[in-house]
Motif scaffolding. Sequence first.
Motif, PDB file in Angstrom:
ATOM      1  N   TYR A 192       0.831  -1.190   0.000  1.00 27.46           N
ATOM      2  CA  TYR A 192       0.000   0.000   0.000  1.00 27.46           C
ATOM      3  C   TYR A 192       0.875   1.253   0.000  1.00 27.46           C
ATOM      4  O   TYR A 192       1.902   1.301   0.699  1.00 27.46           O
ATOM      5  CB  TYR A 192      -0.859   0.075   1.249  1.00 27.46           C
ATOM      6  CG  TYR A 192      -1.869  -1.030   1.447  1.00 27.46           C
ATOM      7  CD1 TYR A 192      -1.610  -2.103   2.283  1.00 27.46           C
ATOM      8  CD2 TYR A 192      -3.116  -0.977   0.827  1.00 27.46           C
ATOM      9  CE1 TYR A 192      -2.544  -3.100   2.503  1.00 27.46           C
ATOM     10  CE2 TYR A 192      -4.065  -1.969   1.033  1.00 27.46           C
ATOM     11  CZ  TYR A 192      -3.774  -3.017   1.875  1.00 27.46           C
ATOM     12  OH  TYR A 192      -4.714  -3.997   2.082  1.00 27.46           O
ATOM     13  N   PRO A 239      -0.499   7.295   7.664  1.00 26.98           N
ATOM     14  CA  PRO A 239      -1.429   7.759   6.624  1.00 26.98           C
ATOM     15  C   PRO A 239      -2.897   7.797   7.028  1.00 26.98           C
ATOM     16  O   PRO A 239      -3.405   6.871   7.644  1.00 26.98           O
ATOM     17  CB  PRO A 239      -1.209   6.744   5.500  1.00 26.98           C
ATOM     18  CG  PRO A 239       0.129   6.152   5.744  1.00 26.98           C
ATOM     19  CD  PRO A 239       0.258   6.111   7.229  1.00 26.98           C
ATOM     20  N   ALA A 240      -3.537   8.879   6.638  1.00 26.72           N
ATOM     21  CA  ALA A 240      -4.992   8.941   6.712  1.00 26.72           C
ATOM     22  C   ALA A 240      -5.593   8.361   5.440  1.00 26.72           C
ATOM     23  O   ALA A 240      -6.675   7.794   5.470  1.00 26.72           O
ATOM     24  CB  ALA A 240      -5.456  10.381   6.907  1.00 26.72           C
ATOM     25  N   TRP A 291      -5.040   5.879   2.013  1.00 29.02           N
ATOM     26  CA  TRP A 291      -4.293   4.737   1.500  1.00 29.02           C
ATOM     27  C   TRP A 291      -4.787   4.408   0.097  1.00 29.02           C
ATOM     28  O   TRP A 291      -5.956   4.651  -0.231  1.00 29.02           O
ATOM     29  CB  TRP A 291      -4.528   3.502   2.368  1.00 29.02           C
ATOM     30  CG  TRP A 291      -4.110   3.611   3.795  1.00 29.02           C
ATOM     31  CD1 TRP A 291      -4.503   4.558   4.708  1.00 29.02           C
ATOM     32  CD2 TRP A 291      -3.250   2.726   4.503  1.00 29.02           C
ATOM     33  NE1 TRP A 291      -3.927   4.308   5.925  1.00 29.02           N
ATOM     34  CE2 TRP A 291      -3.161   3.183   5.837  1.00 29.02           C
ATOM     35  CE3 TRP A 291      -2.540   1.575   4.148  1.00 29.02           C
ATOM     36  CZ2 TRP A 291      -2.387   2.549   6.800  1.00 29.02           C
ATOM     37  CZ3 TRP A 291      -1.774   0.928   5.119  1.00 29.02           C
ATOM     38  CH2 TRP A 291      -1.700   1.420   6.422  1.00 29.02           C
ATOM     39  N   GLY A 292      -3.916   3.800  -0.694  1.00 24.31           N
ATOM     40  CA  GLY A 292      -4.380   3.212  -1.937  1.00 24.31           C
ATOM     41  C   GLY A 292      -5.073   1.886  -1.669  1.00 24.31           C
ATOM     42  O   GLY A 292      -5.201   1.449  -0.518  1.00 24.31           O
ATOM     43  N   GLN A 293      -5.488   1.239  -2.748  1.00 25.58           N
ATOM     44  CA  GLN A 293      -6.207  -0.031  -2.627  1.00 25.58           C
ATOM     45  C   GLN A 293      -5.253  -1.204  -2.477  1.00 25.58           C
ATOM     46  O   GLN A 293      -5.665  -2.306  -2.118  1.00 25.58           O
ATOM     47  CB  GLN A 293      -7.115  -0.252  -3.847  1.00 25.58           C
ATOM     48  CG  GLN A 293      -6.434  -0.834  -5.070  1.00 25.58           C
ATOM     49  CD  GLN A 293      -5.510   0.141  -5.805  1.00 25.58           C
ATOM     50  OE1 GLN A 293      -5.440   1.329  -5.485  1.00 25.58           O
ATOM     51  NE2 GLN A 293      -4.788  -0.372  -6.803  1.00 25.58           N
ATOM     52  N   TYR A 298      -6.311   2.295  13.491  1.00 24.85           N
ATOM     53  CA  TYR A 298      -6.817   1.939  12.174  1.00 24.85           C
ATOM     54  C   TYR A 298      -7.764   0.751  12.280  1.00 24.85           C
ATOM     55  O   TYR A 298      -7.572  -0.139  13.114  1.00 24.85           O
ATOM     56  CB  TYR A 298      -5.658   1.553  11.236  1.00 24.85           C
ATOM     57  CG  TYR A 298      -4.758   2.713  10.886  1.00 24.85           C
ATOM     58  CD1 TYR A 298      -3.762   3.147  11.758  1.00 24.85           C
ATOM     59  CD2 TYR A 298      -4.915   3.401   9.695  1.00 24.85           C
ATOM     60  CE1 TYR A 298      -2.945   4.211  11.451  1.00 24.85           C
ATOM     61  CE2 TYR A 298      -4.108   4.473   9.365  1.00 24.85           C
ATOM     62  CZ  TYR A 298      -3.122   4.872  10.257  1.00 24.85           C
ATOM     63  OH  TYR A 298      -2.327   5.942   9.936  1.00 24.85           O
ATOM     64  N   GLN A 303      -9.362  -2.292   9.790  1.00 30.29           N
ATOM     65  CA  GLN A 303      -9.213  -2.963   8.503  1.00 30.29           C
ATOM     66  C   GLN A 303     -10.221  -4.096   8.379  1.00 30.29           C
ATOM     67  O   GLN A 303     -10.326  -4.947   9.263  1.00 30.29           O
ATOM     68  CB  GLN A 303      -7.793  -3.499   8.312  1.00 30.29           C
ATOM     69  CG  GLN A 303      -7.559  -4.041   6.903  1.00 30.29           C
ATOM     70  CD  GLN A 303      -6.165  -4.569   6.684  1.00 30.29           C
ATOM     71  OE1 GLN A 303      -5.528  -5.098   7.599  1.00 30.29           O
ATOM     72  NE2 GLN A 303      -5.663  -4.449   5.454  1.00 30.29           N
ATOM     73  N   ALA A 309      -8.120  -1.802   2.279  1.00 30.77           N
ATOM     74  CA  ALA A 309      -7.056  -1.028   2.901  1.00 30.77           C
ATOM     75  C   ALA A 309      -7.488  -0.571   4.293  1.00 30.77           C
ATOM     76  O   ALA A 309      -8.691  -0.394   4.561  1.00 30.77           O
ATOM     77  CB  ALA A 309      -6.726   0.190   2.042  1.00 30.77           C
ATOM     78  N   PRO A 310      -6.527  -0.389   5.179  1.00 23.32           N
ATOM     79  CA  PRO A 310      -6.879   0.161   6.499  1.00 23.32           C
ATOM     80  C   PRO A 310      -7.496   1.548   6.385  1.00 23.32           C
ATOM     81  O   PRO A 310      -7.229   2.297   5.446  1.00 23.32           O
ATOM     82  CB  PRO A 310      -5.532   0.217   7.216  1.00 23.32           C
ATOM     83  CG  PRO A 310      -4.695  -0.803   6.532  1.00 23.32           C
ATOM     84  CD  PRO A 310      -5.118  -0.738   5.085  1.00 23.32           C
ATOM     85  N   ARG A 322      -8.065   5.015   8.791  1.00 24.49           N
ATOM     86  CA  ARG A 322      -7.677   5.655  10.054  1.00 24.49           C
ATOM     87  C   ARG A 322      -8.915   6.142  10.789  1.00 24.49           C
ATOM     88  O   ARG A 322      -9.741   6.849  10.226  1.00 24.49           O
ATOM     89  CB  ARG A 322      -6.700   6.802   9.820  1.00 24.49           C
ATOM     90  CG  ARG A 322      -6.029   7.259  11.112  1.00 24.49           C
ATOM     91  CD  ARG A 322      -4.881   8.222  10.850  1.00 24.49           C
ATOM     92  NE  ARG A 322      -5.351   9.548  10.480  1.00 24.49           N
ATOM     93  CZ  ARG A 322      -4.529  10.583  10.280  1.00 24.49           C
ATOM     94  NH1 ARG A 322      -3.211  10.422  10.423  1.00 24.49           N
ATOM     95  NH2 ARG A 322      -5.022  11.757   9.931  1.00 24.49           N
ATOM     96  N   TYR A 339      -5.692  -1.864  14.404  1.00 17.94           N
ATOM     97  CA  TYR A 339      -4.250  -1.729  14.616  1.00 17.94           C
ATOM     98  C   TYR A 339      -3.937  -0.353  15.187  1.00 17.94           C
ATOM     99  O   TYR A 339      -4.540   0.650  14.787  1.00 17.94           O
ATOM    100  CB  TYR A 339      -3.485  -1.848  13.296  1.00 17.94           C
ATOM    101  CG  TYR A 339      -3.569  -3.173  12.601  1.00 17.94           C
ATOM    102  CD1 TYR A 339      -4.559  -3.420  11.651  1.00 17.94           C
ATOM    103  CD2 TYR A 339      -2.646  -4.184  12.864  1.00 17.94           C
ATOM    104  CE1 TYR A 339      -4.635  -4.635  10.994  1.00 17.94           C
ATOM    105  CE2 TYR A 339      -2.710  -5.412  12.209  1.00 17.94           C
ATOM    106  CZ  TYR A 339      -3.702  -5.617  11.278  1.00 17.94           C
ATOM    107  OH  TYR A 339      -3.766  -6.826  10.626  1.00 17.94           O
ATOM    108  N   LEU A 371      -0.681   2.428  15.488  1.00 18.67           N
ATOM    109  CA  LEU A 371       0.550   2.773  14.779  1.00 18.67           C
ATOM    110  C   LEU A 371       1.216   3.944  15.486  1.00 18.67           C
ATOM    111  O   LEU A 371       0.597   5.003  15.632  1.00 18.67           O
ATOM    112  CB  LEU A 371       0.250   3.160  13.332  1.00 18.67           C
ATOM    113  CG  LEU A 371       1.406   3.799  12.540  1.00 18.67           C
ATOM    114  CD1 LEU A 371       2.548   2.801  12.356  1.00 18.67           C
ATOM    115  CD2 LEU A 371       0.922   4.312  11.183  1.00 18.67           C
TER     116      LEU A 371
END
Lengths: 114, 107
Positions: free
Chosen positions: A95, A102-103, A105-107, B36, B38, B43-44, B46, B87, B89
Amino acid sequence: QVQLVESGGGLVKPGGSLRLSCAASGFSFSDYYMSWIRQAPGKGLEWISGISGSTTIIYNTDSVKGRFTISRDNAKNSLFLQMNSLRAEDTAVYYCGRGVAPAEWGQGTLVTVS
Amino acid sequence: DIQMTQSPSSLSASVGDRVTITCRASQGIRNDLGWYQQKPGKAPKRLIYAASSLQSGVPSRFSGSGSGTEFTLTISSLQPEDFATYYCLQHNNYPPTFGQGTTVEIK
């Protein structure tokens, strides 16, 4: 809105190379730190590499140091991860993310080393 | 590297339950911590940044607290869409490190 789209994953043999890309849109790319984070199948998240907007700060974790290189092209709003000397344990979904925590993210893109 | 110890690793809960997940840092990280969520194949996302600030668009049933070495994510009333893996971080020191995850399952 912020959009991150990874590409470049695939199946590669041990010792091989791949270059991942992350196309960014919806924000001023050059102003932001960018990260690569991976997740092995059925496992947790691992932050592996990051680069500041001006490229003055680059960090790689020990697990990829000397094998992976992070870079960016601010003119093309793109982030890259050059992966060399790939190992079976590098198999993961990769990712890209905006920021060090990160707030957005990519897929994700799947890399399989086998 | 800073170690993030997350507990429990999994839990079973019912809709409407109050759920608490904890992360402990191996050294002080001020409030440089995010949480996060998921879901499988995704994708996770936030939920919390700076230990206690709610990400825009995240329901108010999620809250975070803590500073230094001990942090908590609380879901005040568990909803069906909250069954997922969570999760923490830390990003106080390089490299940023995740907790090992907490899977919240349906009881």
